[in-house]
Design an enzyme around this catalytic site. Structure first.
Site, PDB file in Angstrom:
ATOM      1  N   GLN A 281       0.762  -1.151   0.058  1.00  0.00           N
ATOM      2  CA  GLN A 281       0.025   0.360   0.017  1.00  0.00           C
ATOM      3  C   GLN A 281       0.884   1.228  -0.093  1.00  0.00           C
ATOM      4  OE1 GLN A 281      -1.655  -0.975   3.959  1.00  0.00           O
ATOM      5  NE2 GLN A 281      -1.508   0.948   4.394  1.00  0.00           N
ATOM      6  N   CYS A 287      -5.154   0.552   3.572  1.00  0.00           N
ATOM      7  CA  CYS A 287      -5.328  -0.797   3.802  1.00  0.00           C
ATOM      8  C   CYS A 287      -6.734  -1.285   3.653  1.00  0.00           C
ATOM      9  CB  CYS A 287      -5.059  -1.084   5.161  1.00  0.00           C
ATOM     10  SG  CYS A 287      -6.046  -0.023   6.527  1.00  0.00           S
ATOM     11  N   HIS A 423      -6.382  -1.213  11.737  1.00  0.00           N
ATOM     12  CA  HIS A 423      -5.736  -1.707  10.250  1.00  0.00           C
ATOM     13  C   HIS A 423      -6.477  -2.704   9.624  1.00  0.00           C
ATOM     14  CE1 HIS A 423      -2.752  -2.495   7.271  1.00  0.00           C
ATOM     15  NE2 HIS A 423      -2.297  -3.378   7.846  1.00  0.00           N
TER      16      HIS A 423
END
Ligand SMILES: *[C@@H]1O[C@H](CO)[C@@H](O)[C@H](O)[C@H]1NC(C)=O
Ligand SMILES: *[C@@H]1O[C@H](CO)[C@@H](O)[C@H](O)[C@H]1NC(C)=O
Length: 476
Positions: A281, A287, A423
């Protein structure tokens, strides 16, 4: 009329905390991540534990209040975790394994620090520290960042959490060579010597932090140097993580149907061709887009028989429900994919790592989705759904991931608490290594992180809140 009244109520509610806060002489809640509160806490810890004793540990602010009293008075609550028995090994070397991975010692402290910045005065007026039982039923509450606690070093006296100069002067040859290896391995260079010195200081502090995280780990994971070793926790969080995951409720989705069959003992979608290679990323909090494309790639493969690598950039540019590099939610992204009409392939709409103008074209749609579902919070049911239906988009607290290298990560509950999800990743399988049950998690930080890009997390204790946001697209 009614709506006017409602508006007035809302305004009053908004005004209330502000007027309380403005009460002269009263204590005001402060941000547990604010520099001034952290500095006061570092000062208090250095005074309270000046006599030393015990090994290093990690501490975080639970709450902070400030009060104006001829200067500023800080009321601070902190939590400190340390190994019950501690080795004295050098940083970067394997942690000592004392009496197995028991729970850490937990100490709760209340401090009062009085500071008169203009006079250069700072005093610890009050400190009360007592062991507290680690409890998993603690009130959901955010904590400040975890910092290294040096009981013997005078480092805490100073306001800075790390000191490049000091580390440079007294750095061991070992530490310098680790830093050189790090610079070579990850092709890092800094703009000048000052910056290099600063980064070395952060690197050294991070190695110490990784060593303590490893000491406190209840699994088999090894923590140490990673490509993120020269970043402060704050830099890491703001660049790579996605705090929106914990802040926004997410779009409601209908619950997934549970498979009737129990979960097989182990399963890994990589062995069945449903997972593309690990992606990267970059320095962008995207994410959520990788988690979702990974899931859709698996769903498309299982329904239609072809594994296509799909476009995250399309989501960054064209998903107006989410915030590109500032974060997003998988539940929104499914909705956006449905509204747009599908996803293009990685090749047709390739990843840039920053937001651009939307260049989506209907003609290039490679896959569509028809719906999305929310999956259970029960880890056995998650396993059963995964084995039957494909990889799952999940979110978790990434605390242990900055310095993760390999093995099964099982951070102590408080270090990786489930109400600080930041995340999104892809759950692709599960099993056991030796006697330790794990989840296999595809990350999006490149193959040069973790175990060839994968994270292995303890299975069976809701570790790091991995069960709180499990979802999938549906392809009919
Ligand atoms: C560096 O190490 C020396 C000797 O061990 C010590 O006297 C000195 O105070 C240290 N310097 C700093 C800045 O910590
Ligand atoms: C699923 O979505 C596609 C594309 O929008 C559509 O052509 C198809 O008919 C849908 N399937 C069902 C069962 O609704």
């Amino acid at each position: 009329m009614a709506s006017v009244r409602r508006l007035l109520c809302a305004l009053l509610l908004l005004a209330l905390p502000a007027s309380l806060a403005a009460m002269p002489g009263g204590a005001v809640e402060a941000d547990v991540r604010s520099g001034a509160a952290l500095a006061a806490a570092r000062f208090a810890l250095s005074r309270a534990f000046a006599a030393g004793g015990g090994g290093g540990g990690l501490w975080a602010l639970r709450t902070a209040e400030t009060q104006v009293v001829n200067g500023i008075k800080y009321h601070l609550a902190i939590v400190l975790l340390r190994r019950r028995c501690s080795g004295d090994q050098a940083v970067g070397q394997e942690a000592s394994r004392c009496a197995g991975p028991g729970k850490p010692e937990q100490v709760s402290c209340h401090f009062e620090v009085w500071s008169q910045p203009w006079a250069g005065r700072k005093e610890l007026l009050k400190h009360e520290c007592a062991p507290s039982e680690p409890s998993e039923e603690a009130q959901p509450a955010p904590l400040g960042q975890w910092e290294v606690f040096h009981p013997r070093a005078p480092a805490l006296e100073v306001e800075e959490p790390f000191q490049g100069e000091r580390f440079l002067q007294n750095a061991s040859v070992h530490l310098v060579s680790l830093f050189k290896d790090f610079l070579n391995t990850y092709k890092k260079s800094y703009k000048d010597e000052t910056e290099t010195t600063r980064r070395f200081g952060i690197f050294a502090e991070n190695l110490e932090k990784a060593r303590i995280i490893q000491e406190l780990d209840q699994g088999t994971a090894e923590y140490g140097v990673t490509k993120f070793s020269d970043l402060t926790e704050e830099e890491f969080r703001t660049t790579y993580l996605n705090p929106l995951l914990a802040k926004l409720p997410g779009r409601p989705m209908k619950p997934a149907a549970l498979p009737r069959d129990p979960a097989p003992a182990e399963w890994d979608w990589r062995d069945h061709g449903a997972v593309t290679g690990v992606k990267d990323q970059g320095a962008c909090g995207s994410c959520w887009a990788f988690s979702v494309t990974g899931n859709v790639e698996g769903q498309w493969f299982l329904r239609k028989g072809s594994l296509l690598s799909l476009s995250e950039q399309e989501l960054l540019d064209c998903d107006a429900l989410d915030k590109a590099c500032q974060g997003g939610l998988p539940s929104n992204a499914y909705e956006a994919i449905e509204r747009l009409g599908g996803l293009e392939t990685e090749r047709d709409y390739s990843y840039e790592g920053f937001e651009q103008k939307c260049e989506f074209s209907k003609e290039k749609v490679a896959v569509y989705i028809n719906n999305s579902v929310e999956i259970s919070r029960d880890e056995n049911e998650i396993a059963a759904w995964l084995a039957k239906n494909g990889p799952i988009s999940i979110a978790l607290n990434a605390f242990a991931m900055q310095f993760y290298r390999r093995g099964i990560s099982h951070p102590f509950f408080l270090l990786c608490n489930p109400w600080m999800i930041d995340h999104a990743v892809l759950l692709v399988g599960y099993g056991t290594r030796g006697h330790t049950p794990f989840w296999a998690i595809k990350n999006s930080w490149g193959e040069d992180w973790g175990e060839k890009g994968y994270y292995y997390l303890y299975r069976g204790s809701h570790a790091c809140g991995m069960n709180t946001m499990c979802s999938s697209a549906m392809v009919d």
